[in-house]
Design a protein around this motif. Structure first.
Motif, PDB file in Angstrom:
ATOM      1  N   VAL A   2     -22.176 -13.697 -13.463  1.00 31.16           N
ATOM      2  CA  VAL A   2     -20.942 -14.459 -13.555  1.00 31.16           C
ATOM      3  C   VAL A   2     -19.832 -13.691 -12.856  1.00 31.16           C
ATOM      4  CG1 VAL A   2     -19.223 -15.439 -15.113  1.00 31.16           C
ATOM      5  CG2 VAL A   2     -21.638 -15.551 -15.712  1.00 31.16           C
ATOM      6  N   ILE A   3     -19.132 -14.384 -12.012  1.00 31.56           N
ATOM      7  CA  ILE A   3     -17.969 -13.813 -11.344  1.00 31.56           C
ATOM      8  C   ILE A   3     -16.791 -13.960 -12.296  1.00 31.56           C
ATOM      9  CG2 ILE A   3     -16.428 -13.986  -9.348  1.00 31.56           C
ATOM     10  CD1 ILE A   3     -19.350 -13.072  -8.740  1.00 31.56           C
ATOM     11  N   LYS A   4     -16.087 -12.867 -12.518  1.00 33.69           N
ATOM     12  CA  LYS A   4     -14.908 -12.873 -13.391  1.00 33.69           C
ATOM     13  C   LYS A   4     -13.673 -12.790 -12.509  1.00 33.69           C
ATOM     14  CE  LYS A   4     -17.231 -10.375 -17.118  1.00 33.69           C
ATOM     15  NZ  LYS A   4     -17.227  -9.133 -17.921  1.00 33.69           N
ATOM     16  N   VAL A   5     -12.765 -13.744 -12.712  1.00 36.71           N
ATOM     17  CA  VAL A   5     -11.515 -13.739 -11.970  1.00 36.71           C
ATOM     18  C   VAL A   5     -10.387 -13.561 -12.980  1.00 36.71           C
ATOM     19  CG1 VAL A   5     -10.022 -14.979 -10.357  1.00 36.71           C
ATOM     20  CG2 VAL A   5     -12.494 -15.307 -10.254  1.00 36.71           C
ATOM     21  N   PHE A   6      -9.731 -12.434 -12.894  1.00 34.58           N
ATOM     22  CA  PHE A   6      -8.615 -12.150 -13.800  1.00 34.58           C
ATOM     23  C   PHE A   6      -7.344 -12.719 -13.173  1.00 34.58           C
ATOM     24  CE2 PHE A   6     -11.816  -9.226 -15.129  1.00 34.58           C
ATOM     25  CZ  PHE A   6     -11.639  -9.138 -16.501  1.00 34.58           C
ATOM     26  N   LEU A  37     -10.305 -15.454 -16.423  1.00 31.85           N
ATOM     27  CA  LEU A  37      -9.882 -14.684 -17.592  1.00 31.85           C
ATOM     28  C   LEU A  37      -8.386 -14.432 -17.501  1.00 31.85           C
ATOM     29  CD1 LEU A  37     -12.869 -12.187 -17.596  1.00 31.85           C
ATOM     30  CD2 LEU A  37     -12.581 -14.176 -19.067  1.00 31.85           C
ATOM     31  N   ASP A  38      -7.652 -14.955 -18.465  1.00 31.78           N
ATOM     32  CA  ASP A  38      -6.195 -14.886 -18.453  1.00 31.78           C
ATOM     33  C   ASP A  38      -5.722 -13.547 -19.007  1.00 31.78           C
ATOM     34  OD1 ASP A  38      -3.529 -15.442 -18.367  1.00 31.78           O
ATOM     35  OD2 ASP A  38      -3.611 -17.150 -19.741  1.00 31.78           O
ATOM     36  N   GLU A  43      -4.543  -9.835 -24.390  1.00 28.83           N
ATOM     37  CA  GLU A  43      -4.316  -8.409 -24.169  1.00 28.83           C
ATOM     38  C   GLU A  43      -5.615  -7.668 -23.853  1.00 28.83           C
ATOM     39  OE1 GLU A  43      -2.135  -5.035 -23.580  1.00 28.83           O
ATOM     40  OE2 GLU A  43      -1.354  -7.050 -23.927  1.00 28.83           O
ATOM     41  N   ASP A  44      -6.724  -8.087 -24.465  1.00 34.37           N
ATOM     42  CA  ASP A  44      -8.021  -7.444 -24.194  1.00 34.37           C
ATOM     43  C   ASP A  44      -8.410  -7.619 -22.721  1.00 34.37           C
ATOM     44  OD1 ASP A  44      -8.244  -6.600 -26.813  1.00 34.37           O
ATOM     45  OD2 ASP A  44      -9.472  -8.329 -27.438  1.00 34.37           O
ATOM     46  N   ASN A  45      -8.209  -8.832 -22.185  1.00 30.50           N
ATOM     47  CA  ASN A  45      -8.505  -9.080 -20.769  1.00 30.50           C
ATOM     48  C   ASN A  45      -7.643  -8.195 -19.872  1.00 30.50           C
ATOM     49  OD1 ASN A  45     -10.417 -11.015 -21.343  1.00 30.50           O
ATOM     50  ND2 ASN A  45      -9.045 -12.744 -21.004  1.00 30.50           N
ATOM     51  N   ARG A  46      -6.356  -8.100 -20.198  1.00 30.53           N
ATOM     52  CA  ARG A  46      -5.434  -7.300 -19.398  1.00 30.53           C
ATOM     53  C   ARG A  46      -5.859  -5.830 -19.403  1.00 30.53           C
ATOM     54  NH1 ARG A  46       0.803  -7.607 -20.727  1.00 30.53           N
ATOM     55  NH2 ARG A  46      -0.136  -9.485 -21.502  1.00 30.53           N
TER      56      ARG A  46
END
Length: 192
Positions: A2-6, A37-38, A43-46
């Motif tokens: 899976v490609i993750k785009v923040f 991913l926002d 905050e966890d994503n950041r």
């Protein structure tokens, strides 16, 4: 994979919004599975994004801006590197994904894989015409039916040309015409 785009859903920067839209739109056009991913609402994503962007890829202030792209845990790059890959027709390589068959990137990868290499350097080997034809056929992803149809077309054309040539040679000729042709041939031989 899976490609993750923040990304930042509530960014005040129109430049960041445009970059995020560009990345997501292109991934959708390629039908690449991705997870947005926002970092603005989570905050966890950041924190995960900030910790996993390599130090050499972080800006001088140390805080990477969205969009940032990962393949699972592996860092792919930011918008600028994505854009460069897009311009070079190398998005699949950038994302760490195999290119789909028939794509320009797959053809380029095929060519590179089949170039002669010695000591890590591409060498200009001698290719005869048959090898070049085979490589071109594989590059174009022609299937056997297409090749057979092409060969049959060529054979049919040759038969037509052969029949036309026979038709010219097999016309009935009178004795007088035959004597004239023979005399002309003899005169040409004497003149030489």
């Amino acid at each position: 994979m899976v490609i993750k785009v923040f990304l930042a859903s509530s960014s005040g920067s129109t430049a960041i919004k445009k970059k995020q839209q560009d990345v997501l739109g292109f991934l959708e056009a390629l039908k690449v599975d991705y997870a947005p991913l926002d970092i603005a609402c989570n905050e966890d994503n950041r924190m995960w994004m900030r910790e996993n962007v390599p130090v050499e890829k972080k800006p001088t202030n140390g805080i990477p801006l969205p969009p940032q792209i990962f393949n699972e845990e592996s860092y792919c790059g930011d918008y600028e590197t994505f854009f460069d890959a897009k311009e070079d027709n190398a998005v699949y390589a950038f994302l760490g994904l195999p290119p789909p068959p028939g794509s320009k990137e797959a053809k380029e990868a095929f060519i590179l894989e089949n170039l002669p290499v010695e000591n890590g350097t591409i060498v200009n080997g001698t290719n005869d015409a048959e090898d070049e034809e085979n490589l071109e056929a594989e590059e174009e992803n022609l299937d056997d039916d297409t090749l057979k149809a092409s060969v049959k077309e060529e054979e049919a054309q040759e038969e037509v040309e052969d029949e036309e040539a026979k038709g010219e040679d097999d016309q009935p000729v009178s004795e007088e015409e035959e004597e004239e042709v023979t005399e002309e041939a003899e005169q040409e031989e004497e003149g030489e």
